[in-house]
Design a protein around this motif. Structure first.
Motif, short mmCIF file in Angstrom:
data_model
loop_
_atom_site.label_atom_id
_atom_site.label_comp_id
_atom_site.label_asym_id
_atom_site.label_seq_id
_atom_site.Cartn_x
_atom_site.Cartn_y
_atom_site.Cartn_z
N PHE A 90 0.81 -1.22 0.00
CA PHE A 90 0.00 0.00 0.00
C PHE A 90 0.85 1.27 0.00
CE2 PHE A 90 -3.74 -2.51 1.94
CZ PHE A 90 -4.19 -2.84 0.67
N PRO A 91 1.90 1.38 0.82
CA PRO A 91 2.73 2.59 0.75
C PRO A 91 3.39 2.77 -0.62
CG PRO A 91 3.18 1.42 2.78
CD PRO A 91 2.31 0.53 1.95
N GLY A 94 0.91 4.19 -2.94
CA GLY A 94 0.74 5.62 -2.65
C GLY A 94 1.85 6.47 -3.25
N VAL A 95 3.07 6.01 -3.13
CA VAL A 95 4.21 6.75 -3.70
C VAL A 95 4.10 6.79 -5.22
CG1 VAL A 95 6.72 6.64 -4.05
CG2 VAL A 95 5.77 6.36 -1.76
#
Length: 143
Positions: A90-91, A94-95
């Motif tokens: 998930f991170p 997002g990036v």
């Protein structure tokens, strides 16, 4: 006869260029809110995983909806238990979205994937996660 040169692409930040990233973020937010409100552990709201139905084994995405539901309720241990790979990715997603939005806002031309190795590495990680979670010693990774 001189023809005028086309204008150079703008490198300034333009909010009007953010239409597609904004729509994608709104859709993702709406889908996340729906999963947060409608518990995937209750039957009848979401279709079952076809791979799980056919083999009885979880695929790499199995537990993903329950993972998102747990994260919307700020329950990180439960989310990790449902799908640790999704929590880890998930991170990164997002990036990548943020990078896309900034490039789009600056009207930078779309580039192809210059180096395919990160994509291949991600594919290997997903496949390893899929294999390990279906082995007897990897049951802790199963949803």
């Amino acid at each position: 006869m001189n023809t005028p040169a086309p204008p150079a692409p703008s490198t300034g930040f333009r909010l009007r260029n953010l239409g597609l990233p904004a729509v994608s973020l709104a859709l993702l937010g709406a889908a996340t809110a729906y999963v947060g409100l409608v518990d995937p552990r209750e039957s009848g709201h979401y279709p079952p995983c076809p791979y799980l139905l056919l083999t009885g084994l979880p695929c790499p995405g199995c537990g993903g909806l329950r993972c998102v539901h747990a994260l919307t309720h700020l329950d990180l241990p439960a989310a990790l238990g449902y799908n640790a790979l999704a929590v880890a990715l998930f991170p990164l997603i997002g990036v990548l979205w943020l990078r896309w939005a900034v490039r789009t806002a600056r009207a930078r031309p779309r580039r192809g994937l210059a180096d395919p190795r990160p994509l291949w590495a991600l594919l290997v990680v997903v496949l390893l996660f899929w294999i390990v979670r279906d082995l007897p010693f990897g049951t802790a990774l199963a949803p």
